[in-house]
Design an enzyme around this catalytic site. Structure first.
Site, PDB file in Angstrom:
ATOM      1  N   HIS A 104     -26.170 -14.619   7.530  1.00 16.13           N
ATOM      2  CA  HIS A 104     -26.513 -14.855   6.126  1.00 16.13           C
ATOM      3  C   HIS A 104     -27.511 -15.994   5.908  1.00 16.13           C
ATOM      4  O   HIS A 104     -27.932 -16.238   4.785  1.00 16.13           O
ATOM      5  CB  HIS A 104     -25.257 -15.144   5.304  1.00 16.13           C
ATOM      6  CG  HIS A 104     -24.694 -16.515   5.518  1.00 16.13           C
ATOM      7  ND1 HIS A 104     -23.940 -16.846   6.599  1.00 16.13           N
ATOM      8  CD2 HIS A 104     -24.823 -17.654   4.797  1.00 16.13           C
ATOM      9  CE1 HIS A 104     -23.609 -18.112   6.537  1.00 16.13           C
ATOM     10  NE2 HIS A 104     -24.137 -18.642   5.455  1.00 16.13           N
TER      11      HIS A 104
HETATM   12  C1  UD1 Z   1     -24.265 -20.425   0.505  1.00 21.57           C
HETATM   13  C2  UD1 Z   1     -24.530 -21.803   1.134  1.00 21.57           C
HETATM   14  C3  UD1 Z   1     -24.391 -21.696   2.639  1.00 21.57           C
HETATM   15  C4  UD1 Z   1     -23.063 -21.119   3.004  1.00 21.57           C
HETATM   16  C5  UD1 Z   1     -22.900 -19.777   2.332  1.00 21.57           C
HETATM   17  C6  UD1 Z   1     -21.586 -19.163   2.664  1.00 21.57           C
HETATM   18  C7  UD1 Z   1     -26.129 -23.247  -0.027  1.00 21.57           C
HETATM   19  C8  UD1 Z   1     -27.483 -23.808   0.059  1.00 21.57           C
HETATM   20  N1  UD1 Z   1     -25.872 -22.265   0.852  1.00 21.57           N
HETATM   21  O1  UD1 Z   1     -25.271 -19.550   0.947  1.00 21.57           O
HETATM   22  O2  UD1 Z   1     -24.486 -22.996   3.199  1.00 21.57           O
HETATM   23  O3  UD1 Z   1     -22.995 -20.966   4.410  1.00 21.57           O
HETATM   24  O4  UD1 Z   1     -23.001 -19.963   0.924  1.00 21.57           O
HETATM   25  O5  UD1 Z   1     -21.443 -17.878   2.181  1.00 21.57           O
HETATM   26  O6  UD1 Z   1     -25.344 -23.659  -0.845  1.00 21.57           O
HETATM   27  N2  UD1 Z   1     -24.544 -13.499  -4.105  1.00 21.57           N
HETATM   28  C9  UD1 Z   1     -23.800 -12.478  -4.620  1.00 21.57           C
HETATM   29  N3  UD1 Z   1     -22.499 -12.762  -4.992  1.00 21.57           N
HETATM   30  C10 UD1 Z   1     -21.930 -13.990  -4.860  1.00 21.57           C
HETATM   31  C11 UD1 Z   1     -22.724 -15.025  -4.341  1.00 21.57           C
HETATM   32  C12 UD1 Z   1     -24.012 -14.777  -3.951  1.00 21.57           C
HETATM   33  O7  UD1 Z   1     -24.244 -11.365  -4.755  1.00 21.57           O
HETATM   34  O8  UD1 Z   1     -20.759 -14.154  -5.218  1.00 21.57           O
HETATM   35  C13 UD1 Z   1     -25.918 -13.204  -3.632  1.00 21.57           C
HETATM   36  C14 UD1 Z   1     -26.973 -13.466  -4.658  1.00 21.57           C
HETATM   37  O9  UD1 Z   1     -27.942 -12.497  -4.492  1.00 21.57           O
HETATM   38  C15 UD1 Z   1     -27.555 -14.807  -4.226  1.00 21.57           C
HETATM   39  C16 UD1 Z   1     -27.378 -14.761  -2.740  1.00 21.57           C
HETATM   40  O10 UD1 Z   1     -26.180 -14.015  -2.507  1.00 21.57           O
HETATM   41  O11 UD1 Z   1     -28.867 -14.927  -4.634  1.00 21.57           O
HETATM   42  C17 UD1 Z   1     -27.255 -16.102  -2.110  1.00 21.57           C
HETATM   43  O12 UD1 Z   1     -26.189 -16.885  -2.695  1.00 21.57           O
HETATM   44  P1  UD1 Z   1     -26.302 -18.481  -2.676  1.00 21.57           P
HETATM   45  O13 UD1 Z   1     -25.131 -19.070  -3.377  1.00 21.57           O
HETATM   46  O14 UD1 Z   1     -27.658 -18.895  -3.137  1.00 21.57           O
HETATM   47  O15 UD1 Z   1     -26.304 -18.869  -1.153  1.00 21.57           O
HETATM   48  P2  UD1 Z   1     -25.599 -18.219   0.121  1.00 21.57           P
HETATM   49  O16 UD1 Z   1     -26.630 -17.486   0.890  1.00 21.57           O
HETATM   50  O17 UD1 Z   1     -24.352 -17.492  -0.252  1.00 21.57           O
END
Ligand code: UD1
Length: 383
Positions: free
Chosen positions: A219
């Protein structure tokens, strides 16, 4: 003299935060419940969930699996670019921290919610405790590395998972009397949940044989946000699946990117690849404990697999969990070199899978108790 309870405000936001805070909240309850403890410190604790992760599969399931109480406050911040998300988190947290007016804000790990809560609190003059302090990958392109450095810089109590992390804080001029090497609260959580996870037998439920599959998670933005890189990694997984079945619970970020890159369909067509939705904590631990090996770019999984005893191939060029490399339970495999992960998989497959993992110093299931004792000491020193 009976002191007023020390008011603690825990702030979490993402999947890997929940298992780190659950043991701390349980240890606070245990402290409050214990009779005849020296001193008069007691605590009142409240939990804020920022909503950085909001899908049930990325959030709610963990509260259920961990027996974590419902958040007292839920902020529906959700996704965005690094700057947007951090700014939204700060804007949403400021009025909450103001109205809660805690004695201490407690943050865990290295996600954007961690950084945002620490910055808001320190600017309001409220002390911050950082759990999992002092970890560094040395890779400033990781958003988490920036979050770690800044959070440590502004925190008042620093709780580390290793002597090396404590030394890093000394080297950076951050460590002081309130820096404590306490162990790893993620391993506290593992300790209590692993027996339940092993009884869950998720592999058998999926028709997989014990030690007969590789478990994959990916991820990191550096691995999944670039279409070319993600396609390369998908190709590597297909090659691995020619050697051993691959089970891949797909993170929300990765699912969207695989779809956009056109690789989702290709992976689905591979007979040896099993794509799953994101799993809850117990299901995932169950699969990890039964896997032949893990391929991951997660931080937490490197630490957990080390203690469980499942060999880990980390699809990154750096790690903040260097003790897992020293323990011989984890190897780094350059994700930009397709041959590296395959070679590491062949090495693992050529070896017996040993029973039993390696426990780095103080990864003994009692980190949260040490943290609460240290906070009590800190609370007394201020009264
Ligand atoms: C975040 C953390 C990372 C951690 C990871 C665990 C930061 C910078 N990154 O990354 O360190 O290892 O979480 O999972 O804080 N999305 C969904 N549903 C959700 C959450 C996210 O669909 O409930 C999708 C969205 O498209 C979003 C993308 O995932 O844009 C990324 O989510 P984000 O919270 O930005 O960071 P992670 O990649 O999950």
């Amino acid at each position: 003299m009976t002191l007023a309870p020390t008011r603690l405000l825990h702030v979490v936001g993402t999947r890997p935060n929940f298992m780190k805070v659950a043991p701390v909240m349980a240890a606070v309850d245990a402290w409050n419940g214990a009779k005849g403890r020296g001193g008069d410190v007691s605590f009142r604790q409240r939990l804020v969930h920022t909503g950085q992760h909001y899908d049930a599969a990325m959030s709610t399931v963990f509260f259920n699996d961990l027996g974590l109480k419902e958040p007292d406050i839920y902020l529906d911040v959700r996704s965005g670019s690094q700057a947007q998300q951090t700014a939204h988190l700060m804007t949403a947290l400021e009025p909450i921290i103001l109205s809660e007016s805690p004695d201490l804000v407690i943050v865990v790990g290295d996600v954007n919610s961690t950084l945002a809560a620490a910055l808001v609190a320190v600017k309001l003059g409220i002390p911050v405790a950082h759990i999992e302090s002092g970890l560094r990958s040395g890779d400033r392109k990781m958003p988490e590395e920036i979050n770690r450095m800044v959070t440590d810089r502004v925190s008042d109590l620093l709780f580390t998972t290793s002597v090396a992390a404590s030394r890093t804080l000394v080297r950076e001029g951050v460590a002081d009397d309130w820096t404590f090497f306490v162990g790893n609260t993620m391993i506290d959580c593992l300790e209590t949940t692993l027996p339940v996870a092993m009884r869950r037998a998720k592999a058998a439920e999926l028709g997989l044989s014990s030690h007969g599959y590789a478990l994959v998670t990916l991820h990191r933005p550096s691995n999944v946000d670039d279409t070319g890189q993600l396609g390369r990694l998908a190709g590597v997984l297909m090659r691995v699946s020619e050697r051993i079945p691959v089970v891949f619970p797909v993170h929300a970020r990765t699912a969207g990117r695989l779809q956009a890159a056109g690789s989702l369909h290709e992976l689905e067509q591979m007979p040896g690849v099993r794509l799953l939705p994101p799993l809850g904590y117990i299901d995932f631990l169950s699969l990890m404990s039964d896997a032949r090996f893990v391929v991951t770019d997660s931080g937490g999984i490197q630490a957990e697999s080390c203690v469980i005893g499942t060999p880990c191939i980390t699809a990154r060029t750096t790690t903040e969990w260097t003790e897992t490399l020293q323990a011989g339970m984890n190897v780094l495999a350059d994700p930009y070199d397709p041959k590296a992960i395959l070679a590491a998989a062949d090495t693992v497959l050529g070896r017996e899978r040993l029973d039993g993992g390696v426990r780095p110093e103080l990864w003994d299931g009692h980190a949260a108790e040490r943290i609460v004792a240290a906070i009590a000491q800190w609370g007394t020193s201020r009264s």
